[in-house]
Design an enzyme around this catalytic site. Structure first.
Site, PDB file in Angstrom:
ATOM      1  CE1 TYR A  13      -4.991   3.941   8.961  1.00  0.00           C
ATOM      2  CE2 TYR A  13      -5.452   3.751  11.307  1.00  0.00           C
ATOM      3  CZ  TYR A  13      -4.744   3.361  10.193  1.00  0.00           C
ATOM      4  OH  TYR A  13      -3.789   2.370  10.303  1.00  0.00           O
ATOM      5  CE1 TYR A  38       0.061   3.139   7.594  1.00  0.00           C
ATOM      6  CE2 TYR A  38      -0.991   3.863   9.626  1.00  0.00           C
ATOM      7  CZ  TYR A  38      -0.958   3.025   8.526  1.00  0.00           C
ATOM      8  OH  TYR A  38      -1.931   2.058   8.374  1.00  0.00           O
ATOM      9  CE  LYS A  40       4.007   3.108  13.365  1.00  0.00           C
ATOM     10  NZ  LYS A  40       4.577   2.708  12.080  1.00  0.00           N
ATOM     11  CG  HIS A  92      -2.121  -0.840   1.106  1.00  0.00           C
ATOM     12  ND1 HIS A  92      -3.272  -0.612   1.826  1.00  0.00           N
ATOM     13  CD2 HIS A  92      -2.379  -1.915   0.319  1.00  0.00           C
ATOM     14  CE1 HIS A  92      -4.185  -1.502   1.482  1.00  0.00           C
ATOM     15  NE2 HIS A  92      -3.669  -2.315   0.567  1.00  0.00           N
ATOM     16  N   PRO A 129      -3.905   0.151  18.753  1.00  0.00           N
ATOM     17  CG  PRO A 129      -5.792  -1.068  18.181  1.00  0.00           C
ATOM     18  CD  PRO A 129      -5.100  -0.449  19.341  1.00  0.00           C
TER      19      PRO A 129
HETATM   20  C1  PHB Z   1      -5.948  -4.289  10.838  1.00  0.00           C
HETATM   21  O1  PHB Z   1      -5.999  -4.530   9.616  1.00  0.00           O
HETATM   22  O2  PHB Z   1      -6.308  -5.114  11.725  1.00  0.00           O
HETATM   23  C2  PHB Z   1      -5.412  -2.954  11.292  1.00  0.00           C
HETATM   24  C3  PHB Z   1      -4.879  -2.090  10.347  1.00  0.00           C
HETATM   25  C4  PHB Z   1      -4.393  -0.849  10.751  1.00  0.00           C
HETATM   26  C5  PHB Z   1      -4.454  -0.499  12.096  1.00  0.00           C
HETATM   27  C6  PHB Z   1      -4.981  -1.376  13.047  1.00  0.00           C
HETATM   28  C7  PHB Z   1      -5.468  -2.614  12.642  1.00  0.00           C
HETATM   29  O3  PHB Z   1      -3.981   0.719  12.485  1.00  0.00           O
END
Ligand code: PHB
Ligand code: APR
Length: 389
Positions: free
Chosen positions: A200, A384, A296, A72, A292
């Site tokens: 997000y 990130y 990280k 990505h 999450p």
């Molecule tokens: C996930 O795909 O479970 C996931 C992806 C990004 C995040 C947290 C969880 O920041």
């Protein structure tokens, strides 16, 4: 039994460390209190920094990730009804790899079996001993017998609830913690993701995240109260709430379907210092936990392993203890930068009890500045994709 490095925990930390040691000819044994199927049944995150990708390649376990993983180049921030793409690759020259932790763990287990690594599953009452003196050892119970493994070092890769950190005298440990007043309600469903990249979302009703495991398997989360009950959340209610928190363009085209996994996870930031006690090293979730939001947790396990393996390899090849002596300070420097970033993303994206209308406007103003300033976007992007090891 005797080995050079006894590893407690067969999650990503333990498996990655074990494989690097095996590849370097450094004898090691992994112990886990559960079995392989239980470990592979855990649903975890799925965004890998280039550092983790490199560590998997270094371990010789990256082939399937490169074949099935999804590189990505960016992700979207959604707020105030709008959607803004953050061009990670354009801003940093780096990308992330979307590849489930379950798959990564499976690949490392397969590699360990293929290279003759010893893993003792269903090991009861695992306990590290004498790690503050020259002759540490680990005991465990299996089939009604107590066994002992003498070793040079013990790697505590046993996660937040493990025995390693709890075996350190409280007076020798300093912990830092922040527990967040909400959780994440997450589902897995075999439906095509609403977008080809992650979204997000900041919304007055709460945070939402649209992620994926593949082009046919979606991973969705919504912020929820800590006292929410899974049984009160039908798939229909979940998707209705998720769509309310997303810009209309995504809500309208979302494909819904039956979830096959649904869970609520609490969010916390936690760091234990130092990460080394004599011959015992704390690695990964055993030493630190992040919310999450910044993806990280798994990636910090990789950088811990990078520092510890380098130190152990130097010890056995050059008889120098400099690397293992520096492990804790080196690891903690990167840990705290990731803890800060994860805290910052969580604070920016979630609805807190005291956010209110003013706080919501402040969050939206910060997001609006962030997506319109190259300097601010670059700062977020470089955190990130992962800061250097
Ligand atoms: C996930 O795909 O479970 C996931 C992806 C990004 C995040 C947290 C969880 O920041
Ligand atoms: N004895 C033996 N094994 C134990 C014990 C114990 N007392 N306690 C825990 N374990 C095992 C668990 O069964 C688990 O398999 O240690 C392993 C720890 O694995 P993780 O919790 O996955 O921790 P880590 O390997 O550091 O990986 C961090 O996993 O939990 C996610 O979000 C986290 O992505 C991050 C990653």
């Amino acid at each position: 039994m005797r080995t050079k490095v006894a590893i407690i925990g067969s999650g990503p930390s333990g498996l990655l460390l074990g494989q690097l040691l095996t590849n370097a000819g450094i004898d090691n044994v992994i112990l886990d209190r559960v079995n392989k199927d239980y470990i592979l049944g855990r649903v975890r995150a799925g965004v890998l920094e280039e550092g983790m990708v490199g560590m998997l390649d270094r371990a010789g376990a990256g082939a399937r990730m490169h074949k099935e993983g999804l590189p990505h180049d960016g992700f979207s921030l959604a707020f105030d009804g709008r959607d803004h793409r953050l061009d990670l690759f354009g801003l940093t020259g780096k990308r992330v790899m979307v590849y489930g932790q379950t798959e990564l763990t499976h690949d490392l287990m397969d590699k360990r079996e293929a290279t003759g690594g010893v893993t003792i599953y269903d090991a009861g009452n695992v306990a590290p001993h004498e790690f503050d003196v020259a002759s540490p050892y680990v005991t465990y119970e299996k089939d009604g017998v107590t066994h002992r493994i003498d070793c040079d070092f013990i790697a505590g890769c046993d996660g937040f609830h493990g025995v390693s950190r709890k075996s350190v005298p409280e007076s020798a440990l300093q912990t830092f913690e922040r527990v967040y007043p909400f959780g994440w309600l997450g589902i897995l469903a075999d439906v095509p993701p609403v977008s080809h990249e992650l979204i997000y979302a900041n919304h007055p009703r709460g945070f939402a995240l649209c992620s994926m495991r593949s082009e046919t398997r979606s991973r969705y989360y919504i912020q929820c109260a800590l006292d929410e009950k899974i049984e009160d959340w039908s798939d229909e209610r979940f998707f209705d709430e998720l769509r309310r928190r997303l810009p209309v363009e995504h809500a309208e085209r979302m494909v819904t379907g039956p979830s096959f996994e649904k869970s609520i996870a609490p969010l916390r930031s936690f760091v234990a210092e130092p990460m080394r006690f004599g011959k015992l090293f704390l690695v990964g979730d055993a030493a630190h936990i992040v919310p999450p939001t910044g993806a990280k947790g798994l990636n910090l396990a990789a950088s811990d392993v990078h520092y510890l393996f380098d130190g152990l390899q130097e010890y056995y090849s050059e008889k120098s203890a400099a690397g293992i002596d520096a492990y804790s300070s080196r690891a903690l420097k990167r840990v705290w930068r990731a803890v800060r970033f994860s805290w910052s993303m969580t604070t920016l994206m979630h609805r807190f009890p005291d956010t209110g209308e003013f706080g919501q406007k402040i969050q939206e103003a910060e997001l609006d500045y962030l997506v319109s300033s190259k300097a601010a976007s670059t700062a977020l992007a470089e955190n990130y994709v992962g800061l250097p090891y």
